[in-house]
Design an enzyme around this catalytic site. Structure first.
Site, PDB file in Angstrom:
ATOM      1  N   HIS A 256       0.663  -0.954   0.041  1.00  0.00           N
ATOM      2  CA  HIS A 256      -0.144   0.102   0.060  1.00  0.00           C
ATOM      3  C   HIS A 256       0.775   1.142  -0.031  1.00  0.00           C
ATOM      4  O   HIS A 256       1.986   1.206   0.542  1.00  0.00           O
ATOM      5  CB  HIS A 256      -1.098   0.099   1.201  1.00  0.00           C
ATOM      6  CG  HIS A 256      -2.259   1.026   1.018  1.00  0.00           C
ATOM      7  ND1 HIS A 256      -1.886   2.368   1.330  1.00  0.00           N
ATOM      8  CD2 HIS A 256      -3.407   0.688   0.564  1.00  0.00           C
ATOM      9  CE1 HIS A 256      -3.444   2.907   1.161  1.00  0.00           C
ATOM     10  NE2 HIS A 256      -3.969   1.925   0.630  1.00  0.00           N
ATOM     11  N   GLU A 314      -8.125  -4.879  -0.576  1.00  0.00           N
ATOM     12  CA  GLU A 314      -8.517  -5.651  -1.765  1.00  0.00           C
ATOM     13  C   GLU A 314      -8.385  -7.193  -1.771  1.00  0.00           C
ATOM     14  O   GLU A 314      -9.177  -8.098  -2.086  1.00  0.00           O
ATOM     15  CB  GLU A 314      -7.875  -5.349  -3.064  1.00  0.00           C
ATOM     16  CG  GLU A 314      -7.527  -3.837  -3.605  1.00  0.00           C
ATOM     17  CD  GLU A 314      -8.706  -3.250  -3.712  1.00  0.00           C
ATOM     18  OE1 GLU A 314      -9.805  -3.855  -3.412  1.00  0.00           O
ATOM     19  OE2 GLU A 314      -8.777  -2.226  -4.339  1.00  0.00           O
TER      20      GLU A 314
HETATM   21  N1  COA Z   1       3.927  -7.564  -4.775  1.00  0.00           N
HETATM   22  C1  COA Z   1       5.423  -7.643  -4.916  1.00  0.00           C
HETATM   23  N2  COA Z   1       6.219  -6.374  -4.702  1.00  0.00           N
HETATM   24  C2  COA Z   1       5.765  -5.319  -4.438  1.00  0.00           C
HETATM   25  C3  COA Z   1       4.173  -5.269  -4.132  1.00  0.00           C
HETATM   26  C4  COA Z   1       3.148  -6.313  -4.292  1.00  0.00           C
HETATM   27  N3  COA Z   1       2.083  -6.211  -4.113  1.00  0.00           N
HETATM   28  N4  COA Z   1       3.803  -4.113  -3.883  1.00  0.00           N
HETATM   29  C5  COA Z   1       5.116  -3.323  -3.760  1.00  0.00           C
HETATM   30  N5  COA Z   1       6.125  -4.205  -4.096  1.00  0.00           N
HETATM   31  C6  COA Z   1       7.695  -3.696  -4.493  1.00  0.00           C
HETATM   32  C7  COA Z   1       7.834  -3.040  -5.443  1.00  0.00           C
HETATM   33  O1  COA Z   1       8.085  -3.785  -6.621  1.00  0.00           O
HETATM   34  C8  COA Z   1       8.773  -2.182  -5.326  1.00  0.00           C
HETATM   35  O2  COA Z   1      10.157  -2.946  -5.438  1.00  0.00           O
HETATM   36  P1  COA Z   1      11.153  -1.988  -6.054  1.00  0.00           P
HETATM   37  O3  COA Z   1      11.566  -0.995  -5.284  1.00  0.00           O
HETATM   38  O4  COA Z   1      12.135  -2.995  -6.209  1.00  0.00           O
HETATM   39  O5  COA Z   1      10.691  -1.639  -7.511  1.00  0.00           O
HETATM   40  C9  COA Z   1       8.735  -1.613  -3.833  1.00  0.00           C
HETATM   41  O6  COA Z   1       7.909  -2.957  -3.461  1.00  0.00           O
HETATM   42  C10 COA Z   1       8.008  -0.559  -3.472  1.00  0.00           C
HETATM   43  O7  COA Z   1       6.795  -0.403  -4.393  1.00  0.00           O
HETATM   44  P2  COA Z   1       6.293   0.940  -4.671  1.00  0.00           P
HETATM   45  O8  COA Z   1       5.637   0.634  -6.200  1.00  0.00           O
HETATM   46  O9  COA Z   1       6.944   1.958  -4.539  1.00  0.00           O
HETATM   47  O10 COA Z   1       4.875   1.088  -4.118  1.00  0.00           O
HETATM   48  P3  COA Z   1       3.775   2.104  -4.169  1.00  0.00           P
HETATM   49  O11 COA Z   1       3.486   2.739  -2.850  1.00  0.00           O
HETATM   50  O12 COA Z   1       4.203   2.685  -5.390  1.00  0.00           O
HETATM   51  O13 COA Z   1       2.561   1.141  -4.443  1.00  0.00           O
HETATM   52  C11 COA Z   1       0.681  -0.368  -4.681  1.00  0.00           C
HETATM   53  C12 COA Z   1       1.391   0.425  -3.835  1.00  0.00           C
HETATM   54  C13 COA Z   1      -0.510  -0.759  -3.863  1.00  0.00           C
HETATM   55  C14 COA Z   1       0.439   0.216  -6.021  1.00  0.00           C
HETATM   56  C15 COA Z   1       1.420  -1.585  -4.737  1.00  0.00           C
HETATM   57  O14 COA Z   1       1.936  -2.103  -3.580  1.00  0.00           O
HETATM   58  C16 COA Z   1       0.976  -2.772  -5.477  1.00  0.00           C
HETATM   59  O15 COA Z   1       1.029  -2.542  -6.900  1.00  0.00           O
HETATM   60  N6  COA Z   1       0.173  -3.580  -5.127  1.00  0.00           N
HETATM   61  C17 COA Z   1      -0.536  -4.862  -5.809  1.00  0.00           C
HETATM   62  C18 COA Z   1      -1.849  -4.159  -6.329  1.00  0.00           C
HETATM   63  C19 COA Z   1      -2.756  -3.673  -5.282  1.00  0.00           C
HETATM   64  O16 COA Z   1      -2.791  -4.819  -4.548  1.00  0.00           O
HETATM   65  N7  COA Z   1      -3.707  -2.865  -5.590  1.00  0.00           N
HETATM   66  C20 COA Z   1      -4.693  -2.432  -4.628  1.00  0.00           C
HETATM   67  C21 COA Z   1      -4.369  -1.430  -3.734  1.00  0.00           C
HETATM   68  S1  COA Z   1      -5.396  -0.956  -2.335  1.00  0.00           S
END
Ligand code: COA
Length: 377
Positions: A256, A314
Site C-alpha cells: 500500500h 483488496e
Molecule cells: N508484490 C510484490 N512487490 C511489491 C508489491 C506487491 N504487491 N507492492 C510493492 N512491491 C514492491 C515494488 O515492486 C517495489 O520494489 P522495487 O523497489 O524493487 O521496485 C517496492 O515494493 C515498493 O513499491 P512501490 O511501487 O514504491 O509502492 P507504491 O506505493 O507505489 O505501490 C501499490 C503501492 C498498492 C500500488 C503496490 O503495493 C501494488 O502494486 N500492489 C499490488 C496491487 C494492489 O493490491 N492494489 C490495490 C491497492 S489498495
C-alpha cells in the site's frame, strides 16, 4: 530548468484539509467521519455512512428515514442510459466502462443543477447502472429498483431479481461502509480536482470512476479472486506466491502507498468474511484465504526485507464479495458504488472552501529546437 522540487506521485504531499477520513499509515489507523472504521463498518447502514459524510454527523431516526427514501426515489435511470448500458454489455466492455458511461449521464432528466442534489442523485444511481449492465451481460432485462429495500439490499436485488438474505446484506453493507472513504486516494483526488475548476459533481464522478478502474487502485480484487481460486484448487499457496514474485509480478492484494502495517480495512473485512463463510457452512474457501495471507506475508518479507508489504483492503474484498454473491467482474464497480459516497462528500467539501488544484511539472524536454517545415523533415 527552474521549477519546484520534484515529487513523483505526490507522495507525502498534503493538498487539502478534510473532515471526512483520517489515515495513519504507520499505526494502521483509519477514522471515517470521526469513527474508527471497525465501529462504523459493522453496525451502520450505507445510508447512515453517506449521511455522516455529507453532514458531518449521524442522522436522527426521522432524518435517516427521509434520507433513505430520498435516495430510493433517485434510483431510476432513463431508457437512453439503459440503451448505452445494453450496448456496453453487448460489446463486452468492462463493467467500469459501463459505469463511467452511466455515471456521466447521471444528471440526464433531473433538471437539477445544485451540487448537493446532484451528489445524492449520483450516489443513488450508481448501483442501478452497474446492475442494469450486469443484467444485460446475462442476456436478461434490468430489474427495476425496489423502493422498500435499503441501498445495499436493493443493489443485490437488482443484480439477481431476488431479495437477498440478511447475512448477504450485512456482508455487503460492511464492505460498502469500510471502503466509502480513504483520505486523498487517487480517485478522490481526481474528483476534487474536477470540482476545483468549478466544474460539476457529475463530471467529477465520471473522472473518479475512470481513475478507480486501474489495477493499482480499484482493479485488484478481481485478480485477487482468480489467484485465491487457483490456490484453493491447487492447495499450494507457497508455490503460487514464489512463482509470481520470481516472475517479477506483483502479488495482488498486498502492499500500500500509505500503510506500512496491515490495512485496517483488511481486518474489518476479514472478520466479516469469516462470519459470512461460517454461517454459510463454506469454511474451506476461507481457510485457503487465511493460509494464503500467512504464506504471502512471510514470502513478501523475504522478497523485500526493506519494505513492509502487508495485506491491503483488496485481498479480503475479494473473499467477502465472492461470499455475498457479487460477480467477480463487478468487484471494481462495486467499489465505486461505495466510494461514490466519499467522492461526493469530498466534492462538496472542496466547493465549500475552494482553491483550484494546479500542481506543477518539471520540464525535462528540449528548449532550443529550430522549426523545420514538414517537407524538409
Ligand atoms: N508484490 C510484490 N512487490 C511489491 C508489491 C506487491 N504487491 N507492492 C510493492 N512491491 C514492491 C515494488 O515492486 C517495489 O520494489 P522495487 O523497489 O524493487 O521496485 C517496492 O515494493 C515498493 O513499491 P512501490 O511501487 O514504491 O509502492 P507504491 O506505493 O507505489 O505501490 C501499490 C503501492 C498498492 C500500488 C503496490 O503495493 C501494488 O502494486 N500492489 C499490488 C496491487 C494492489 O493490491 N492494489 C490495490 C491497492 S489498495
Amino acid at each position: 530548468m527552474p521549477g519546484s522540487d520534484l515529487n513523483r506521485g505526490l507522495e507525502g504531499i498534503t493538498v487539502a484539509e478534510t473532515r471526512l477520513s483520517y489515515i495513519d499509515g504507520e499505526s494502521g489507523e483509519l477514522v471515517i467521519g470521526g469513527f474508527p472504521v471497525k465501529e462504523l463498518a459493522v453496525d451502520a447502514t450505507y445510508e447512515e455512512s453517506v449521511f455522516l459524510l455529507l453532514n458531518d454527523r449521524l442522522p436522527a431516526a426521522d432524518e435517516l428515514a427521509e434520507f433513505r427514501s430520498d435516495l430510493a426515489n433517485r434510483r431510476e435511470v432513463g431508457d437512453e442510459v439503459r440503451a448505452v448500458l445494453r450496448r456496453a454489455a453487448e460489446e463486452e466492455k468492462p463493467a467500469m466502462d459501463a459505469l463511467r458511461m452511466g455515471a456521466a449521464a447521471a444528471n440526464l432528466g433531473t433538471g437539477e443543477e445544485n451540487p448537493r442534489e446532484d451528489a445524492r442523485r449520483v450516489i443513488a444511481v450508481l448501483p442501478t447502472i452497474v446492475a442494469a449492465y450486469w443484467r444485460y451481460r446475462q442476456g436478461a432485462e434490468p430489474v427495476a429498483p425496489h423502493e422498500e429495500l435499503g441501498h445495499a439490499a436493493n443493489y443485490l436485488y437488482m443484480l439477481t431479481g431476488e431479495e437477498p438474505s440478511d447475512p448477504q446484506v450485512r456482508g455487503l453493507e460492511t464492505y460498502l461502509n469500510t471502503v466509502i472513504d480513504h483520505g486523498l486516494n487517487a480517485s478522490t483526488f481526481s474528483a476534487r480536482t474536477v470540482v476545483s475548476t468549478e466544474s460539476d459533481v457529475v463530471s467529477a464522478a465520471a473522472a473518479a470512476v475512470g481513475t478507480l478502474k486501474g489495477p493499482l487502485h480499484g482493479g485488484a480484487p478481481g485478480p485477487v479472486l482468480d489467484m485465491l481460486e487457483e490456490v484453493h484448487e491447487s492447495g499450494d499457496a507457497e508455490a503460487y506466491v514464489r512463482e509470481t514474485l520470481e516472475s517479477g509480478e506483483r502479488l495482488m492484494g498486498f502492499g500500500h502507498r500509505v500503510y506500512r502495517v496491515r490495512d485496517p480495512r483488511a481486518a474489518v473485512l476479514s472478520t466479516a468474511a469469516e462470519r459470512f463463510y461460517e454461517a454459510a457452512g463454506d469454511d474451506s474457501f476461507f481457510e485457503t484465504v487465511q493460509e494464503f495471507e500467512n504464506v504471502a506475508v512471510d514470502v513478501l518479507a523475504e522478497h523485500k526485507p526493506d519494505r513492509r508489504l502487508e495485506t491491503n483492503v483488496e485481498f479480503y474484498t475479494a473473499a467477502l464479495l465472492r461470499g455475498v454473491g457479487v460477480p467477480r467482474d463487478l468487484f471494481t464497480a462495486t467499489f465505486g458504488v461505495s466510494r461514490v459516497g466519499g467522492w461526493m462528500a469530498h466534492c462538496l467539501e472542496q466547493l465549500d472552501d475552494n482553491r483550484l488544484i494546479r500542481p506543477r511539472s518539471r520540464y525535462v524536454g528540449e528548449t532550443d529546437r529550430t522549426w523545420t517545415p514538414v517537407e524538409n523533415r
